[in-house]
Motif scaffolding. Structure first.
Motif, short mmCIF file in Angstrom:
data_model
loop_
_atom_site.label_atom_id
_atom_site.label_comp_id
_atom_site.label_asym_id
_atom_site.label_seq_id
_atom_site.Cartn_x
_atom_site.Cartn_y
_atom_site.Cartn_z
N ALA A 29 0.82 -1.22 0.00
CA ALA A 29 0.00 0.00 0.00
C ALA A 29 0.86 1.26 0.00
O ALA A 29 1.92 1.31 0.62
N SER A 30 0.40 2.27 -0.73
CA SER A 30 0.95 3.63 -0.68
C SER A 30 -0.12 4.58 -1.21
O SER A 30 -1.07 4.15 -1.87
N ARG A 33 -0.16 4.67 -5.17
CA ARG A 33 -0.77 3.47 -5.74
C ARG A 33 -2.29 3.51 -5.57
O ARG A 33 -3.03 3.19 -6.49
N ALA A 34 -2.75 3.93 -4.39
CA ALA A 34 -4.20 4.03 -4.14
C ALA A 34 -4.83 5.05 -5.08
O ALA A 34 -5.93 4.83 -5.60
N TYR A 49 -10.69 -1.80 -5.37
CA TYR A 49 -9.56 -2.17 -4.53
C TYR A 49 -9.95 -1.93 -3.08
O TYR A 49 -10.88 -1.18 -2.78
N ASP A 51 -8.22 -2.14 1.27
CA ASP A 51 -7.08 -2.34 2.14
C ASP A 51 -7.10 -3.76 2.67
O ASP A 51 -8.15 -4.31 2.98
N GLN A 59 -1.40 -3.76 2.76
CA GLN A 59 -1.41 -4.05 1.33
C GLN A 59 -2.74 -3.62 0.73
O GLN A 59 -3.71 -3.39 1.44
N LEU A 60 -2.76 -3.54 -0.59
CA LEU A 60 -3.97 -3.24 -1.34
C LEU A 60 -4.38 -4.49 -2.10
O LEU A 60 -3.55 -5.10 -2.79
#
Length: 131
Positions: A29-30, A33-34, A49, A51, A59-60
């Protein structure tokens, strides 16, 4: 070893997951990226998507999308890379497949698709192209 291109890694995980006909893939996750996944969801390239905190690190979970057994994403490629950054003004943002695909752009107003960036008259770093 440290990852040099986290966004490129996520796009590769999506590409590989769709080739393997997976329902979903995991990616670290970041915020960037989200934001890119939010654009892909808005444009209809992925189902969504969420969490996933089941592991040690956040992570995603990316839900992949298929249409009649074929992946919704035919091609995904990183444009601006760590070794060569690519920037574009609002009028020079490249179109993908004559408007059939999208270009994902990181702008001062957030991560947007090419059409949204042109509409808001903002340019920025060209992150990826998808069709």
């Amino acid at each position: 070893m440290a990852m040099t291109d986290p966004l490129g890694d996520m796009l590769t995980r999506i590409r590989n997951g769709q080739r393997a006909k997976m329902d979903s893939v995991l990616s670290p996750a970041s915020k960037l990226r989200a934001n890119v996944l939010e654009v892909l969801t808005r444009e209809g390239y992925i189902r969504g998507y969420s969490d996933d905190a089941s592991g040690k690190h956040p992570q995603l979970r990316i839900e992949l999308k298929y249409f009649e057994g074929e992946p919704a994403i035919k091609h995904v490629a990183r444009v601006s890379k760590p070794g060569r950054r690519v920037y574009s003004g609002s009028q020079e943002i490249p179109t993908v497949r004559n408007g059939l695909g999208i270009t994902i752009v990181s702008t001062p107003r957030g991560v947007l698709s090419d059409a949204e960036a042109r509409e808001n008259k903002v340019g920025g770093e060209v992150l990826a192209e998808v069709f």
